[in-house]
Design a protein around this motif. Structure first.
Motif, PDB file in Angstrom:
ATOM      1  N   VAL A 248      13.454  -0.999   2.773  1.00  0.00           N
ATOM      2  CA  VAL A 248      12.777  -1.238   1.514  1.00  0.00           C
ATOM      3  C   VAL A 248      11.442  -1.414   1.484  1.00  0.00           C
ATOM      4  CG1 VAL A 248      12.860  -2.453  -0.769  1.00  0.00           C
ATOM      5  CG2 VAL A 248      14.899  -1.678   0.335  1.00  0.00           C
ATOM      6  N   PHE A 249      11.071  -2.269   2.356  1.00  0.00           N
ATOM      7  CA  PHE A 249       9.632  -2.792   2.150  1.00  0.00           C
ATOM      8  C   PHE A 249       8.667  -2.104   3.002  1.00  0.00           C
ATOM      9  CE2 PHE A 249       6.398  -5.730   4.101  1.00  0.00           C
ATOM     10  CZ  PHE A 249       5.779  -6.088   3.021  1.00  0.00           C
ATOM     11  N   GLY A 250       8.970  -1.202   4.077  1.00  0.00           N
ATOM     12  CA  GLY A 250       8.075  -0.141   4.543  1.00  0.00           C
ATOM     13  C   GLY A 250       6.822  -0.647   4.893  1.00  0.00           C
ATOM     14  N   VAL A 251       6.358  -1.428   5.744  1.00  0.00           N
ATOM     15  CA  VAL A 251       5.265  -2.150   6.053  1.00  0.00           C
ATOM     16  C   VAL A 251       4.041  -1.231   6.371  1.00  0.00           C
ATOM     17  CG1 VAL A 251       5.894  -2.728   8.638  1.00  0.00           C
ATOM     18  CG2 VAL A 251       4.023  -4.085   7.455  1.00  0.00           C
ATOM     19  N   ASN A 252       4.537  -0.076   7.361  1.00  0.00           N
ATOM     20  CA  ASN A 252       3.408   0.798   7.585  1.00  0.00           C
ATOM     21  C   ASN A 252       2.840   1.686   6.627  1.00  0.00           C
ATOM     22  OD1 ASN A 252       3.324  -0.030  10.626  1.00  0.00           O
ATOM     23  ND2 ASN A 252       5.367   0.820  10.607  1.00  0.00           N
ATOM     24  N   MET A 253       3.969   2.075   5.860  1.00  0.00           N
ATOM     25  CA  MET A 253       3.475   3.023   4.667  1.00  0.00           C
ATOM     26  C   MET A 253       2.707   1.963   3.528  1.00  0.00           C
ATOM     27  SD  MET A 253       3.902   6.080   4.941  1.00  0.00           S
ATOM     28  CE  MET A 253       3.596   6.501   3.119  1.00  0.00           C
ATOM     29  N   ARG A 254       3.132   0.959   3.435  1.00  0.00           N
ATOM     30  CA  ARG A 254       2.473   0.206   2.340  1.00  0.00           C
ATOM     31  C   ARG A 254       1.232  -0.192   2.731  1.00  0.00           C
ATOM     32  NH1 ARG A 254       4.705  -4.166  -0.931  1.00  0.00           N
ATOM     33  NH2 ARG A 254       6.942  -2.947  -0.659  1.00  0.00           N
ATOM     34  N   ASN A 255       0.780  -0.616   4.416  1.00  0.00           N
ATOM     35  CA  ASN A 255      -0.456  -0.795   4.652  1.00  0.00           C
ATOM     36  C   ASN A 255      -1.340   0.498   4.563  1.00  0.00           C
ATOM     37  OD1 ASN A 255      -0.127  -3.257   5.287  1.00  0.00           O
ATOM     38  ND2 ASN A 255       0.272  -3.140   7.453  1.00  0.00           N
ATOM     39  N   TYR A 256      -0.513   1.656   4.915  1.00  0.00           N
ATOM     40  CA  TYR A 256      -1.470   3.024   4.750  1.00  0.00           C
ATOM     41  C   TYR A 256      -1.751   3.166   3.232  1.00  0.00           C
ATOM     42  CZ  TYR A 256      -2.262   7.754   3.774  1.00  0.00           C
ATOM     43  OH  TYR A 256      -3.088   8.944   3.627  1.00  0.00           O
ATOM     44  N   ARG A 257      -0.929   3.068   2.137  1.00  0.00           N
ATOM     45  CA  ARG A 257      -1.500   3.008   1.001  1.00  0.00           C
ATOM     46  C   ARG A 257      -2.704   2.170   0.432  1.00  0.00           C
ATOM     47  NH1 ARG A 257       4.350   3.663   0.344  1.00  0.00           N
ATOM     48  NH2 ARG A 257       4.635   1.477  -0.150  1.00  0.00           N
TER      49      ARG A 257
ATOM     50  N   LEU B  27      -5.044   1.107   2.609  1.00  0.00           N
ATOM     51  CA  LEU B  27      -6.158   1.782   3.555  1.00  0.00           C
ATOM     52  C   LEU B  27      -6.498   2.817   2.535  1.00  0.00           C
ATOM     53  CD1 LEU B  27      -7.818   2.059   5.984  1.00  0.00           C
ATOM     54  CD2 LEU B  27      -5.898   3.696   6.759  1.00  0.00           C
ATOM     55  N   GLU B  28      -5.672   3.882   2.300  1.00  0.00           N
ATOM     56  CA  GLU B  28      -5.998   5.071   1.476  1.00  0.00           C
ATOM     57  C   GLU B  28      -6.762   4.586   0.180  1.00  0.00           C
ATOM     58  OE1 GLU B  28      -3.737   9.189   0.272  1.00  0.00           O
ATOM     59  OE2 GLU B  28      -2.781   7.349  -0.159  1.00  0.00           O
ATOM     60  N   LYS B  29      -6.216   3.651  -0.653  1.00  0.00           N
ATOM     61  CA  LYS B  29      -6.858   3.307  -1.861  1.00  0.00           C
ATOM     62  C   LYS B  29      -8.285   2.808  -1.464  1.00  0.00           C
ATOM     63  CE  LYS B  29      -6.172   0.464  -5.596  1.00  0.00           C
ATOM     64  NZ  LYS B  29      -5.437  -0.654  -6.161  1.00  0.00           N
ATOM     65  N   TYR B  30      -8.546   2.210  -0.501  1.00  0.00           N
ATOM     66  CA  TYR B  30      -9.919   1.587  -0.195  1.00  0.00           C
ATOM     67  C   TYR B  30     -10.853   2.889   0.273  1.00  0.00           C
ATOM     68  CZ  TYR B  30     -13.536  -0.562   2.294  1.00  0.00           C
ATOM     69  OH  TYR B  30     -14.809  -1.129   2.520  1.00  0.00           O
ATOM     70  N   VAL B  31     -10.235   3.565   1.412  1.00  0.00           N
ATOM     71  CA  VAL B  31     -11.176   4.644   1.863  1.00  0.00           C
ATOM     72  C   VAL B  31     -11.510   5.394   0.844  1.00  0.00           C
ATOM     73  CG1 VAL B  31     -11.251   6.124   3.661  1.00  0.00           C
ATOM     74  CG2 VAL B  31     -10.095   4.176   4.241  1.00  0.00           C
ATOM     75  N   MET B  32     -10.573   6.089   0.157  1.00  0.00           N
ATOM     76  CA  MET B  32     -10.822   6.973  -0.779  1.00  0.00           C
ATOM     77  C   MET B  32     -11.609   6.537  -2.145  1.00  0.00           C
ATOM     78  SD  MET B  32      -9.789   9.561   0.674  1.00  0.00           S
ATOM     79  CE  MET B  32      -9.963  11.022  -0.402  1.00  0.00           C
ATOM     80  N   SER B  33     -11.849   5.025  -2.317  1.00  0.00           N
ATOM     81  CA  SER B  33     -12.776   4.480  -3.310  1.00  0.00           C
ATOM     82  C   SER B  33     -14.091   4.331  -2.969  1.00  0.00           C
ATOM     83  CB  SER B  33     -12.094   3.180  -3.768  1.00  0.00           C
ATOM     84  OG  SER B  33     -12.290   2.243  -2.924  1.00  0.00           O
TER      85      SER B  33
END
Length: 142
Positions: free
Chosen positions: A106-115, A117-123
């Motif tokens: 449920v927690f999915g730490v790697n996908m959570r961290n990826y999201r 990262l993606e939000k920051y990098v694309m902003s």
């Protein structure tokens, strides 16, 4: 020894950002999928059955994924702190037998961290050379 990236996300072009993020997304998805409770028994499923070993391995792989992110992008401490907080929550939640399997899924730490990262990098705005290249091409057409 891991080398930290000195490259700020703003120095990447939009296509470089997308390409780098694509590889990190694929890796995060694969890591979270392998360490979840799956229907198909494989070596990761069997390691998950061993209480301390499975939890430790999934946490070690989450830390290794963070190191991969650090090689790709230079990030501010606030973003890095969010990553570390997620890994600590993951380690604490997955250590409980049986519940840890469900928690990891449920927690999915790697996908959570990826999201994050993606939000920051694309902003972050891309380097101005993209707009300069576009202006020069437009100037040639006009």
């Amino acid at each position: 020894m891991t080398t930290r990236s000195i490259r700020d996300p703003a120095s990447y072009t939009a296509s470089e950002k997308k390409e780098t993020l694509r590889g990190l997304h694929r890796q995060a998805r694969r890591l979270d999928k392998k360490w979840s409770l799956s229907c198909k028994p494989d070596e990761y499923f069997l390691l998950n059955m061993i209480p301390i070993l499975g939890d430790s391995m999934s946490t070690i792989l989450a830390i290794k994924y963070l190191r991969e992110i650090h090689r790709s992008f230079a990030l501010p401490p606030e973003i890095e702190n969010k990553f570390v907080k997620n890994v600590v929550i993951h380690a604490g939640g997955s250590i409980v037998p049986l519940v840890g399997w469900l928690f990891r899924r449920v927690f999915g730490v790697n996908m959570r961290n990826y999201r994050i990262l993606e939000k920051y990098v694309m902003s972050v705005d891309s380097d101005s050379r993209e707009s300069i290249e576009a202006d020069s091409v437009t100037g040639l057409i006009n």
